[in-house]
Enzyme design. Structure first.
Site, PDB file in Angstrom:
ATOM      1  N   ARG A 194       7.923   2.259  -1.602  1.00  0.00           N
ATOM      2  CA  ARG A 194       8.184   3.005  -2.831  1.00  0.00           C
ATOM      3  C   ARG A 194       7.043   3.957  -3.180  1.00  0.00           C
ATOM      4  O   ARG A 194       7.220   4.849  -4.006  1.00  0.00           O
ATOM      5  CB  ARG A 194       8.449   2.034  -3.976  1.00  0.00           C
ATOM      6  CG  ARG A 194       9.729   1.205  -3.786  1.00  0.00           C
ATOM      7  CD  ARG A 194       9.898   0.172  -4.880  1.00  0.00           C
ATOM      8  NE  ARG A 194      11.110  -0.614  -4.706  1.00  0.00           N
ATOM      9  CZ  ARG A 194      11.181  -1.727  -3.974  1.00  0.00           C
ATOM     10  NH1 ARG A 194      10.092  -2.167  -3.354  1.00  0.00           N
ATOM     11  NH2 ARG A 194      12.316  -2.386  -3.865  1.00  0.00           N
TER      12      ARG A 194
ATOM     13  N   ASN B 298       9.744   5.029  -9.515  1.00  0.00           N
ATOM     14  CA  ASN B 298       8.908   4.336  -8.535  1.00  0.00           C
ATOM     15  C   ASN B 298       7.618   5.102  -8.257  1.00  0.00           C
ATOM     16  O   ASN B 298       7.596   6.329  -8.400  1.00  0.00           O
ATOM     17  CB  ASN B 298       9.675   4.156  -7.221  1.00  0.00           C
ATOM     18  CG  ASN B 298      10.602   2.970  -7.259  1.00  0.00           C
ATOM     19  OD1 ASN B 298      10.248   1.914  -7.765  1.00  0.00           O
ATOM     20  ND2 ASN B 298      11.807   3.133  -6.731  1.00  0.00           N
TER      21      ASN B 298
ATOM     22  N   ARG C  51      17.847 -10.232  -6.860  1.00  0.00           N
ATOM     23  CA  ARG C  51      18.027 -10.354  -5.407  1.00  0.00           C
ATOM     24  C   ARG C  51      17.639 -11.752  -4.938  1.00  0.00           C
ATOM     25  O   ARG C  51      18.329 -12.347  -4.096  1.00  0.00           O
ATOM     26  CB  ARG C  51      17.192  -9.288  -4.702  1.00  0.00           C
ATOM     27  CG  ARG C  51      17.759  -7.889  -4.882  1.00  0.00           C
ATOM     28  CD  ARG C  51      16.860  -6.814  -4.312  1.00  0.00           C
ATOM     29  NE  ARG C  51      17.514  -5.499  -4.379  1.00  0.00           N
ATOM     30  CZ  ARG C  51      16.891  -4.366  -4.650  1.00  0.00           C
ATOM     31  NH1 ARG C  51      15.580  -4.363  -4.887  1.00  0.00           N
ATOM     32  NH2 ARG C  51      17.562  -3.228  -4.695  1.00  0.00           N
TER      33      ARG C  51
ATOM     34  N   HIS D  59       6.757  -4.360  -8.320  1.00  0.00           N
ATOM     35  CA  HIS D  59       8.085  -4.045  -7.775  1.00  0.00           C
ATOM     36  C   HIS D  59       7.830  -3.302  -6.473  1.00  0.00           C
ATOM     37  O   HIS D  59       7.908  -2.080  -6.385  1.00  0.00           O
ATOM     38  CB  HIS D  59       8.875  -3.181  -8.756  1.00  0.00           C
ATOM     39  CG  HIS D  59      10.209  -2.737  -8.245  1.00  0.00           C
ATOM     40  ND1 HIS D  59      11.178  -3.621  -7.812  1.00  0.00           N
ATOM     41  CD2 HIS D  59      10.740  -1.495  -8.078  1.00  0.00           C
ATOM     42  CE1 HIS D  59      12.246  -2.944  -7.418  1.00  0.00           C
ATOM     43  NE2 HIS D  59      12.000  -1.645  -7.558  1.00  0.00           N
TER      44      HIS D  59
END
Length: 307
Positions: free
Chosen positions: A91, A123, A154, A178
């Site tokens: 990212r 991001n 997830r 993240h």
């Protein structure tokens, strides 16, 4: 009257806007994108859907001043093509382009008189959330990111699949960035009330990696993600509007680390109402500190607002 704003109308921002209109969540929706033709097309498409919906949403286009009385602003700008699935950058492929976007939009958001809650999806999420807060000067509780809200979903999915149950029956949190330094705090995870340690046959390392790589599994097929992350952004926005006091993992400012990092918090009308400090194992605490240190190092080198 309920009013939101969305900045960035690519795949994610457009899906956020569509979901809000489809749900009838807002009476007015301010849509902003530097590509005026794209913004106009998104508005026209949403307006075309209006006669077939059970609610009506007034859409205001490319007017920062209209954000003055918005309750929530979701920032979904970015350049998905810059994400590098084949390297460790991940990212952070958007790091250069998105920091420039923050420097462009932050003063415009401030000048608009916006007084609501800002939710970041850009991001690298934790870094850009921190940067948005620094560049707007908004109170830290008013600015937070989707963070590990999606990564936790997830994890729930993969654990549920491994045990033949619905992921909704899986509790617990993914902490940290993240991104690549995230981790599942297995000490917090339970399935139908049973600690994950009771399920001896599970390969926890593999399940953690599956959650970490979840975005790239999607991108391998369609080159972007949009449904799940947009759902997360909308869910958080609705929690703010409803003053839901929702306990969930987000990218929140933790004064212990001096930066934004994925951890559980309580979401309500004031944004981050409080942080939830669970008793983590020593190894998990070390992983969280290491992830936060990495995030902070990437924010601290960015150009800051003039004093």
């Amino acid at each position: 009257m309920r009013k939101y704003g969305v900045i960035g109308l690519g795949q994610v921002g457009a899906t956020v806007a569509y979901t809000l209109v489809q749900h009838g969540t807002v009476d007015e929706l301010v849509l902003i994108d530097h590509d005026e033709a794209l913004a106009r097309a998104q508005k026209l498409d949403l307006d075309d859907a209006s006669p077939r919906l059970g609610s009506t949403t007034k859409i205001i286009l490319n007017d920062y001043a209209a954000l003055a009385d918005a309750e929530v602003l979701i920032v979904a700008s970015g350049n998905i093509g810059a994400i590098d699935m084949t390297s460790s950058k991940g990212r952070f492929g958007e790091y250069e382009s998105n920091q420039a976007i923050v420097r462009d939009i932050a003063p415009k958001i401030v000048a608009s008189g916006f007084k609501g809650i800002l939710i970041d999806i850009m991001n690298p999420c934790d870094v850009m959330t921190d940067y948005l807060q620094r560049m707007t000067g908004f109170a830290r509780n008013r600015v937070f990111g989707t963070g590990t809200f999606l990564d936790t979903a997830r994890m729930q999915k993969y654990v549920g699949q491994a045990l033949g149950t619905n992921g909704k029956n899986v509790a617990g949190y993914v902490y940290g960035e993240h991104g690549n330094s995230q981790f599942v705090a297995w000490s917090t995870v339970a399935v139908n009330g049973q600690p994950i340690a009771n399920f001896k046959t599970l390969d926890l390392k593999q399940l953690e990696e599956d959650a970490r790589q979840g975005a790239f599994a999607v991108m391998a097929g369609k080159h972007y993600t949009n449904f799940a992350i947009a759902t997360c952004g909308v869910r958080l926005a609705e929690a703010v509007s409803a003053d839901e006091q929702l306990a969930c993992p987000v990218s929140a400012f933790d004064p212990d680390f001096g930066t934004y990092v994925g951890m559980p918090a309580v979401i309500g009308k004031n944004g981050i109402e409080s942080l939830i400090h669970l008793e983590l194992t020593a190894a998990e605490q070390d992983s969280l500190a290491s992830s936060a240190k990495f995030i902070k190092s990437k924010v601290d080198v960015l150009p800051q607002a003039a004093k």
